[in-house]
Design a protein around this motif. Structure first.
Motif, PDB file in Angstrom:
ATOM      1  N   ARG A   1       0.800  -1.221   0.000  1.00 40.05           N
ATOM      2  CA  ARG A   1       0.000   0.000   0.000  1.00 40.05           C
ATOM      3  C   ARG A   1       0.836   1.276   0.000  1.00 40.05           C
ATOM      4  N   THR A   2       2.161   1.127  -0.050  1.00 39.35           N
ATOM      5  CA  THR A   2       3.049   2.279  -0.166  1.00 39.35           C
ATOM      6  C   THR A   2       4.139   1.982  -1.185  1.00 39.35           C
ATOM      7  N   VAL A   3       4.440   2.951  -2.021  1.00 41.54           N
ATOM      8  CA  VAL A   3       5.556   2.847  -2.960  1.00 41.54           C
ATOM      9  C   VAL A   3       6.699   3.707  -2.422  1.00 41.54           C
ATOM     10  N   ILE A   4       7.859   3.095  -2.231  1.00 41.73           N
ATOM     11  CA  ILE A   4       9.046   3.820  -1.777  1.00 41.73           C
ATOM     12  C   ILE A   4       9.925   4.094  -2.990  1.00 41.73           C
ATOM     13  N   PHE A   5      10.094   5.351  -3.324  1.00 36.93           N
ATOM     14  CA  PHE A   5      10.958   5.737  -4.433  1.00 36.93           C
ATOM     15  C   PHE A   5      12.363   5.997  -3.893  1.00 36.93           C
ATOM     16  N   ASN A   6      13.335   5.283  -4.450  1.00 48.04           N
ATOM     17  CA  ASN A   6      14.728   5.411  -4.030  1.00 48.04           C
ATOM     18  C   ASN A   6      15.502   6.272  -5.020  1.00 48.04           C
ATOM     19  N   PHE A   7      16.371   7.139  -4.486  1.00 48.47           N
ATOM     20  CA  PHE A   7      17.187   8.026  -5.305  1.00 48.47           C
ATOM     21  C   PHE A   7      18.636   7.908  -4.858  1.00 48.47           C
ATOM     22  N   ARG A   8      19.524   7.705  -5.790  1.00 48.65           N
ATOM     23  CA  ARG A   8      20.918   7.434  -5.430  1.00 48.65           C
ATOM     24  C   ARG A   8      21.784   8.688  -5.498  1.00 48.65           C
ATOM     25  N   GLY A   9      22.657   8.777  -4.518  1.00 48.42           N
ATOM     26  CA  GLY A   9      23.709   9.781  -4.530  1.00 48.42           C
ATOM     27  C   GLY A   9      25.039   9.076  -4.367  1.00 48.42           C
ATOM     28  N   HIS A  10      26.098   9.686  -4.853  1.00 52.40           N
ATOM     29  CA  HIS A  10      27.431   9.101  -4.748  1.00 52.40           C
ATOM     30  C   HIS A  10      28.330   9.975  -3.890  1.00 52.40           C
ATOM     31  N   MET A  11      28.993   9.342  -2.938  1.00 52.98           N
ATOM     32  CA  MET A  11      30.070   9.979  -2.185  1.00 52.98           C
ATOM     33  C   MET A  11      31.371   9.513  -2.814  1.00 52.98           C
ATOM     34  N   ILE A  12      32.211  10.444  -3.223  1.00 54.42           N
ATOM     35  CA  ILE A  12      33.446  10.096  -3.909  1.00 54.42           C
ATOM     36  C   ILE A  12      34.532   9.810  -2.887  1.00 54.42           C
ATOM     37  N   GLY A  13      34.867   8.529  -2.737  1.00 55.16           N
ATOM     38  CA  GLY A  13      35.866   8.118  -1.762  1.00 55.16           C
ATOM     39  C   GLY A  13      35.289   8.028  -0.362  1.00 55.16           C
ATOM     40  N   GLY A  14      36.007   7.341   0.525  1.00 54.14           N
ATOM     41  CA  GLY A  14      35.495   7.106   1.864  1.00 54.14           C
ATOM     42  C   GLY A  14      35.849   8.171   2.881  1.00 54.14           C
ATOM     43  N   THR A  15      36.711   9.127   2.490  1.00 53.17           N
ATOM     44  CA  THR A  15      37.140  10.150   3.446  1.00 53.17           C
ATOM     45  C   THR A  15      36.857  11.570   2.962  1.00 53.17           C
ATOM     46  N   GLY A  16      36.295  11.700   1.760  1.00 47.10           N
ATOM     47  CA  GLY A  16      36.061  13.019   1.188  1.00 47.10           C
ATOM     48  C   GLY A  16      34.709  13.597   1.573  1.00 47.10           C
ATOM     49  N   SER A  17      34.388  14.736   0.976  1.00 42.43           N
ATOM     50  CA  SER A  17      33.113  15.405   1.234  1.00 42.43           C
ATOM     51  C   SER A  17      32.370  15.716  -0.062  1.00 42.43           C
ATOM     52  N   ASP A  18      32.816  15.116  -1.157  1.00 43.70           N
ATOM     53  CA  ASP A  18      32.196  15.327  -2.466  1.00 43.70           C
ATOM     54  C   ASP A  18      31.010  14.383  -2.600  1.00 43.70           C
ATOM     55  N   ILE A  19      29.796  14.926  -2.550  1.00 41.96           N
ATOM     56  CA  ILE A  19      28.566  14.145  -2.644  1.00 41.96           C
ATOM     57  C   ILE A  19      27.762  14.658  -3.834  1.00 41.96           C
ATOM     58  N   ARG A  20      27.374  13.763  -4.732  1.00 37.41           N
ATOM     59  CA  ARG A  20      26.697  14.169  -5.958  1.00 37.41           C
ATOM     60  C   ARG A  20      25.483  13.280  -6.206  1.00 37.41           C
ATOM     61  N   SER A  21      24.453  13.886  -6.768  1.00 30.13           N
ATOM     62  CA  SER A  21      23.339  13.084  -7.265  1.00 30.13           C
ATOM     63  C   SER A  21      23.818  12.310  -8.485  1.00 30.13           C
ATOM     64  N   THR A  22      23.297  11.111  -8.666  1.00 31.48           N
ATOM     65  CA  THR A  22      23.651  10.358  -9.872  1.00 31.48           C
ATOM     66  C   THR A  22      22.922  10.873 -11.101  1.00 31.48           C
TER      67      THR A  22
END
Length: 417
Positions: free
Chosen positions: A64-85
């Motif tokens: 009875r609910t549709v969950i829409f998922n949206f992906r973002g990418h974090m570049i590397g494990g220690t950085g702060s660069d986060i981008r929508s795909t």
């Protein structure tokens, strides 16, 4: 007097438990995932027809609910660069088609939820990303500039928050399985022992200012078989157990006391406690039957023990301020392969021997543990996942989708209708 106070709080928690039980029956949701900006479409194209059919079939099964998922990418494990795909030049198209898909789901009487998720990739887009001996994923990230990381993380969410407000989303997830950034990793990793709950509190306030009061805010706490070290003792439960320890233990150091205060506020601001449930339902050393009823009996004890642990944890949290939080299994999934219940978080779509019996039995065991007992905190679950970019109803599909698969469909109809 202290015993009396604890007793009073326990009675309050129990009373709220009873009230919650009277509010609503658990509700089932289905996760939809796409890797394309145009994936969530319900137009007359072949893709649009496929998405409509997926939503129709999900409704038929009792979702009875549709969950829409949206992906973002974090570049590397220690950085702060986060981008929508989704590239900037495609975002307007994504938004228009998404709102049309939302309208279609609502025309069937379904509600919708939004769930942006963050994945760690390498500098060239490598996924999964392994750097030396470190397997980077969103539960263990260690940004060297945490404040910048949170600023960029909010920017990633901001567009979807505004879309969720326009869409009238039932709930919005501000994150999931981000152990290192929420509670911190505790004694397992002394260099990243404490997380950043204060920054999550600020993020929730920003989200609430955009969403208004109509949309619930949740976060998906990881509930896994990973152990947590506390005072040298191992307790299984992953991120959830780390939250429980830091929220309930008696601390003396000012840093720990402040961390506890911030984590408790984080918990209190969540309208619903989300749980990502990926715990083994049996031991790898067991021998498993291929008879459906027999296999269900083999699997039912382990998830029931997990449910009891959850009940104890939620009651212990409720005693902190007399407020029992409702719980929603934000993500649960079992693939169509043998022994899918041993490592349910495995995403290797081509690995394993095809088995619908094992998938169906895993789901039956889950529902017996969490749905049938009428736990007062249980508000529902989100089934992971249907990838809308391909024909997941193919008879050889080894993924998570239940569509067109028996006995999985029969299990869902039995519990959800």
């Amino acid at each position: 007097m202290k015993i009396l106070s604890v007793l009073i709080l326990y009675i309050v928690a129990v009373f709220q438990v009873e009230v919650l039980a009277q509010v609503a029956a658990p509700k089932a949701a289905i996760h939809l995932v796409t890797y394309q900006a145009w994936g969530f479409t319900v137009d007359s194209t072949p893709q649009g027809q496929r998405v409509r059919r997926i939503i129709d079939d999900s409704y038929r099964l009792g979702f009875r609910t549709v969950i829409f998922n949206f992906r973002g990418h974090m570049i590397g494990g220690t950085g702060s660069d986060i981008r929508s795909t989704v590239p900037a030049h495609q975002q307007e198209t994504e938004e228009r088609l998404l709102l049309e898909a939302v309208a279609y789901a609502k025309s069937l009487g379904m509600t919708v939820a939004f769930r942006p998720i963050l994945l760690v990739v390498g500098p060239r887009g490598e996924f999964p990303y392994v750097e030396g001996k470190t397997f980077w994923w969103h539960g263990v990230i260690k940004p060297t500039q945490p404040q910048l990381w949170f600023a960029n993380y909010f920017k990633f969410h901001e567009r979807y928050l505004r879309l969720a407000a326009r869409a009238g989303a039932e709930w919005y997830s501000i994150g999931a399985e981000m152990h290192s950034m929420t509670s911190g990793l505790g004694e397992r990793d002394p260099q990243w022992r404490l997380g950043y709950p204060k920054q999550w509190v600020e993020l929730i306030h920003k989200a609430r200012a955009i969403l208004g009061s109509q949309t619930q805010i949740t976060y998906g706490i990881n509930y896994t078989d990973q152990y947590v070290l506390s005072d040298g003792q191992k307790t299984w439960g992953g991120e959830l157990e780390q939250w429980r320890y830091y929220m309930t233990a008696n601390f003396q150091k000012p840093a720990n006391i402040q961390h506890q205060k911030d984590l408790r506020e984080f918990w209190s601001l969540l309208d619903v406690i989300g749980i990502d449930y990926y715990r083994a339902l049996a031991s790898a050393n067991d021998r498993f039957s291929n008879d459906f009823a027999t296999l269900v009996r083999q699997l039912e004890a382990r998830p029931q023990s997990h449910a009891s642990q959850l009940d104890t944890t939620l009651t212990e949290m409720a005693l902190l301020d007399g407020t029992l939080k409702p719980l929603f299994f934000q993500e649960v999934g079992y693939r169509s392969v043998e022994k899918c219940f041993l490592d349910p978080s495995s995403y290797e779509e081509d690995g394993g021997k095809y088995s619908l019996v094992h998938q169906g039995a895993a789901w039956d065991a889950f529902f017996r543990a969490y749905w049938a007992p009428n736990w007062p905190w249980m508000t529902g679950m989100g089934m992971w996942q249907i990838l809308v970019d391909e024909d997941t109803q193919a008879k050889t599909d080894k993924g998570f989708t239940p569509l067109g698969k028996e006995p999985v469909e029969s299990v869902l109809k039995r519990y959800l209708k």
